[in-house]
Motif scaffolding. Sequence first.
Motif, PDB file in Angstrom:
ATOM      1  N   LYS A   1     -48.881  -0.156  -9.505  1.00  0.00           N
ATOM      2  CA  LYS A   1     -49.399   0.677 -10.585  1.00  0.00           C
ATOM      3  C   LYS A   1     -49.525   2.138 -10.154  1.00  0.00           C
ATOM      4  O   LYS A   1     -49.921   2.427  -9.025  1.00  0.00           O
ATOM      5  CB  LYS A   1     -50.768   0.161 -11.036  1.00  0.00           C
ATOM      6  CG  LYS A   1     -50.739  -1.216 -11.676  1.00  0.00           C
ATOM      7  CD  LYS A   1     -52.114  -1.841 -11.786  1.00  0.00           C
ATOM      8  CE  LYS A   1     -53.119  -0.984 -12.517  1.00  0.00           C
ATOM      9  NZ  LYS A   1     -54.426  -1.656 -12.656  1.00  0.00           N
ATOM     10  N   LEU A   2     -49.215   3.026 -11.093  1.00  0.00           N
ATOM     11  CA  LEU A   2     -49.420   4.449 -10.876  1.00  0.00           C
ATOM     12  C   LEU A   2     -50.817   4.863 -11.346  1.00  0.00           C
ATOM     13  O   LEU A   2     -51.416   4.197 -12.191  1.00  0.00           O
ATOM     14  CB  LEU A   2     -48.373   5.264 -11.628  1.00  0.00           C
ATOM     15  CG  LEU A   2     -46.924   5.141 -11.153  1.00  0.00           C
ATOM     16  CD1 LEU A   2     -45.998   5.953 -12.049  1.00  0.00           C
ATOM     17  CD2 LEU A   2     -46.774   5.571  -9.695  1.00  0.00           C
ATOM     18  N   THR A   3     -51.301   5.963 -10.796  1.00  0.00           N
ATOM     19  CA  THR A   3     -52.536   6.602 -11.232  1.00  0.00           C
ATOM     20  C   THR A   3     -52.256   8.087 -11.393  1.00  0.00           C
ATOM     21  O   THR A   3     -51.255   8.596 -10.871  1.00  0.00           O
ATOM     22  CB  THR A   3     -53.651   6.415 -10.188  1.00  0.00           C
ATOM     23  OG1 THR A   3     -53.269   7.111  -8.979  1.00  0.00           O
ATOM     24  CG2 THR A   3     -53.891   4.945  -9.878  1.00  0.00           C
ATOM     25  N   PRO A   4     -53.117   8.827 -12.086  1.00  0.00           N
ATOM     26  CA  PRO A   4     -52.912  10.271 -12.165  1.00  0.00           C
ATOM     27  C   PRO A   4     -52.798  10.927 -10.790  1.00  0.00           C
ATOM     28  O   PRO A   4     -51.965  11.824 -10.588  1.00  0.00           O
ATOM     29  CB  PRO A   4     -54.154  10.755 -12.922  1.00  0.00           C
ATOM     30  CG  PRO A   4     -54.509   9.597 -13.809  1.00  0.00           C
ATOM     31  CD  PRO A   4     -54.225   8.388 -12.971  1.00  0.00           C
ATOM     32  N   GLU A   5     -53.593  10.478  -9.842  1.00  0.00           N
ATOM     33  CA  GLU A   5     -53.555  11.066  -8.506  1.00  0.00           C
ATOM     34  C   GLU A   5     -52.222  10.789  -7.819  1.00  0.00           C
ATOM     35  O   GLU A   5     -51.644  11.675  -7.165  1.00  0.00           O
ATOM     36  CB  GLU A   5     -54.703  10.518  -7.659  1.00  0.00           C
ATOM     37  CG  GLU A   5     -56.091  10.920  -8.138  1.00  0.00           C
ATOM     38  CD  GLU A   5     -56.550  10.182  -9.378  1.00  0.00           C
ATOM     39  OE1 GLU A   5     -57.453  10.705 -10.077  1.00  0.00           O
ATOM     40  OE2 GLU A   5     -56.006   9.091  -9.677  1.00  0.00           O
ATOM     41  N   LEU A   6     -51.717   9.575  -7.953  1.00  0.00           N
ATOM     42  CA  LEU A   6     -50.418   9.251  -7.366  1.00  0.00           C
ATOM     43  C   LEU A   6     -49.299  10.031  -8.056  1.00  0.00           C
ATOM     44  O   LEU A   6     -48.379  10.527  -7.401  1.00  0.00           O
ATOM     45  CB  LEU A   6     -50.158   7.748  -7.460  1.00  0.00           C
ATOM     46  CG  LEU A   6     -50.953   6.852  -6.507  1.00  0.00           C
ATOM     47  CD1 LEU A   6     -50.739   5.381  -6.858  1.00  0.00           C
ATOM     48  CD2 LEU A   6     -50.552   7.115  -5.058  1.00  0.00           C
TER      49      LEU A   6
ATOM     50  N   THR B   1     -46.961   2.300  -4.000  1.00  0.00           N
ATOM     51  CA  THR B   1     -48.266   1.923  -4.532  1.00  0.00           C
ATOM     52  C   THR B   1     -48.660   0.570  -3.958  1.00  0.00           C
ATOM     53  O   THR B   1     -47.796  -0.266  -3.681  1.00  0.00           O
ATOM     54  CB  THR B   1     -48.253   1.827  -6.072  1.00  0.00           C
ATOM     55  OG1 THR B   1     -47.499   0.664  -6.447  1.00  0.00           O
ATOM     56  CG2 THR B   1     -47.627   3.052  -6.706  1.00  0.00           C
ATOM     57  N   PRO B   2     -49.947   0.317  -3.794  1.00  0.00           N
ATOM     58  CA  PRO B   2     -50.362  -0.970  -3.230  1.00  0.00           C
ATOM     59  C   PRO B   2     -50.253  -2.128  -4.209  1.00  0.00           C
ATOM     60  O   PRO B   2     -50.163  -3.286  -3.798  1.00  0.00           O
ATOM     61  CB  PRO B   2     -51.821  -0.725  -2.839  1.00  0.00           C
ATOM     62  CG  PRO B   2     -52.282   0.352  -3.768  1.00  0.00           C
ATOM     63  CD  PRO B   2     -51.090   1.235  -3.982  1.00  0.00           C
TER      64      PRO B   2
ATOM     65  N   GLY C   1     -47.052  -8.199 -10.891  1.00  0.00           N
ATOM     66  CA  GLY C   1     -47.875  -9.102 -11.682  1.00  0.00           C
ATOM     67  C   GLY C   1     -49.225  -8.564 -12.060  1.00  0.00           C
ATOM     68  O   GLY C   1     -50.089  -9.313 -12.532  1.00  0.00           O
ATOM     69  N   THR C   2     -49.433  -7.262 -11.862  1.00  0.00           N
ATOM     70  CA  THR C   2     -50.728  -6.646 -12.177  1.00  0.00           C
ATOM     71  C   THR C   2     -50.674  -5.969 -13.538  1.00  0.00           C
ATOM     72  O   THR C   2     -49.600  -5.705 -14.085  1.00  0.00           O
ATOM     73  CB  THR C   2     -51.100  -5.627 -11.094  1.00  0.00           C
ATOM     74  OG1 THR C   2     -50.009  -4.697 -10.914  1.00  0.00           O
ATOM     75  CG2 THR C   2     -51.386  -6.323  -9.778  1.00  0.00           C
ATOM     76  N   LEU C   3     -51.852  -5.675 -14.072  1.00  0.00           N
ATOM     77  CA  LEU C   3     -51.973  -5.136 -15.427  1.00  0.00           C
ATOM     78  C   LEU C   3     -52.623  -3.763 -15.430  1.00  0.00           C
ATOM     79  O   LEU C   3     -53.538  -3.490 -14.647  1.00  0.00           O
ATOM     80  CB  LEU C   3     -52.829  -6.068 -16.291  1.00  0.00           C
ATOM     81  CG  LEU C   3     -52.298  -7.461 -16.581  1.00  0.00           C
ATOM     82  CD1 LEU C   3     -53.385  -8.289 -17.253  1.00  0.00           C
ATOM     83  CD2 LEU C   3     -51.064  -7.400 -17.463  1.00  0.00           C
ATOM     84  N   TYR C   4     -52.158  -2.916 -16.330  1.00  0.00           N
ATOM     85  CA  TYR C   4     -52.860  -1.684 -16.662  1.00  0.00           C
ATOM     86  C   TYR C   4     -53.821  -1.975 -17.815  1.00  0.00           C
ATOM     87  O   TYR C   4     -53.431  -2.567 -18.824  1.00  0.00           O
ATOM     88  CB  TYR C   4     -51.890  -0.608 -17.143  1.00  0.00           C
ATOM     89  CG  TYR C   4     -50.989   0.011 -16.115  1.00  0.00           C
ATOM     90  CD1 TYR C   4     -51.384   1.142 -15.401  1.00  0.00           C
ATOM     91  CD2 TYR C   4     -49.706  -0.499 -15.890  1.00  0.00           C
ATOM     92  CE1 TYR C   4     -50.536   1.745 -14.485  1.00  0.00           C
ATOM     93  CE2 TYR C   4     -48.855   0.097 -14.976  1.00  0.00           C
ATOM     94  CZ  TYR C   4     -49.270   1.219 -14.274  1.00  0.00           C
ATOM     95  OH  TYR C   4     -48.419   1.810 -13.370  1.00  0.00           O
TER      96      TYR C   4
ATOM     97  N   ALA D   1     -41.793   7.214 -10.946  1.00  0.00           N
ATOM     98  CA  ALA D   1     -42.032   5.774 -11.081  1.00  0.00           C
ATOM     99  C   ALA D   1     -42.550   5.228  -9.766  1.00  0.00           C
ATOM    100  O   ALA D   1     -42.362   5.832  -8.699  1.00  0.00           O
ATOM    101  CB  ALA D   1     -40.737   5.048 -11.475  1.00  0.00           C
ATOM    102  N   ALA D   2     -43.201   4.078  -9.839  1.00  0.00           N
ATOM    103  CA  ALA D   2     -43.591   3.375  -8.617  1.00  0.00           C
ATOM    104  C   ALA D   2     -42.336   2.940  -7.862  1.00  0.00           C
ATOM    105  O   ALA D   2     -41.301   2.639  -8.472  1.00  0.00           O
ATOM    106  CB  ALA D   2     -44.448   2.163  -8.961  1.00  0.00           C
ATOM    107  N   SER D   3     -42.418   2.887  -6.544  1.00  0.00           N
ATOM    108  CA  SER D   3     -41.247   2.496  -5.759  1.00  0.00           C
ATOM    109  C   SER D   3     -40.824   1.069  -6.056  1.00  0.00           C
ATOM    110  O   SER D   3     -39.648   0.715  -5.885  1.00  0.00           O
ATOM    111  CB  SER D   3     -41.528   2.663  -4.267  1.00  0.00           C
ATOM    112  OG  SER D   3     -42.640   1.877  -3.866  1.00  0.00           O
TER     113      SER D   3
END
Length: 354
Positions: free
Chosen positions: A118-123, A114-115, A151-154, A87-89
């Motif tokens: 959000k997670l990415t496959p690379e992360l 994460t900045p 507050g960001t969206l996938y 999971a993201a921190s």
Amino acid sequence: MTSTPVHARGFASDNYSGIHPEVLAAITAANVDHEPAYGADSVTERLRGVFAGHFGKRVEVFPVFNGTGANVTALQSMLPRWGAVIAASTAHVNSDEGGAPEKVGGIKLLTIPTPDGKLTPELIDTEAWGWGDEHRAQPLVVAITQSSELGTLYSPAEIRAIADHVHERGMLLYMDGARISNAAAALDLPLHAFTTDVGVDVVSVGGTKNGALAAEAIVVLTDSASVGLHYLRKMNMQLASKMRFVSAQLIALYEADLFLRNARHANAMAARLRRGLEEAIAAGSIRGVGFTQQTQANGIFATLPAGAADRVRESFRFYDWDASVGEVRWVCSFDTTESDIDTLIEAIARATNA
């Protein structure tokens, strides 16, 4: 000593808002006669149909009381005892649940900075390793949050890329949907378009932050993604004896468009706040304020000059997010008004010019 009055509309969390009148009416409507307990009632059966319409006919639905209970119970059902969750921190399961996944669920969390939340496959690949190594908790589930804690969206494409990546490695994908309504409203998509259709295995569906009293649900989207939820829900003290009153709230939100109406309004108020602050900054009436994240749903993350946050808090409640850099979070709700937004902007202007 008389305490300083605080504005009735808080911006600390959408948990501060009350119960939407239509949800309250649904609780009252369910409060007639006797119904079987523990989910064998007609209201909960109706809820299953409502969620089947949103997510697909084969889904299983498990109403619970709160988001932490949904996350812990769902993740337990997706893992063996030796499993771990990536999971993201900033994920709620890591930073806002009092250690419940570890202490109650017995789940090892493998967290990734994460900045943008959000997670990415690379992360994910920075922690997705070590299968077969008896000295390492086995990464078997990836958890994402929609909308994220920042507050960001996938986008559906981003979720599909994560799901494919996860499934290729023998892992499952869980979505914490505490604010899933805000995501659906912002993306202008049906719920299945960014869950079932793009490979999410299990999702929690939020209600409490969007006008309910105490109502969330775990929804299992794919076969064999979850085992033992009937037992785990009880073990984790999330099985409502009078479940019809939990289910009635979710029906009120999700049977028609109330979940979208509420979320669209909250998102619109956040957009109004962001726009109003940007205009005031450009005009010079607000000084020293910057933004740390995009405003894509109902949360705004900003930095304020030293001392300004405490001056604004004389009138409005909100949280520091990272006090070391002056970062704060403002969250809008289904009952936030335009007047609330305008008054907050005025308070920020006064505080930054003091």
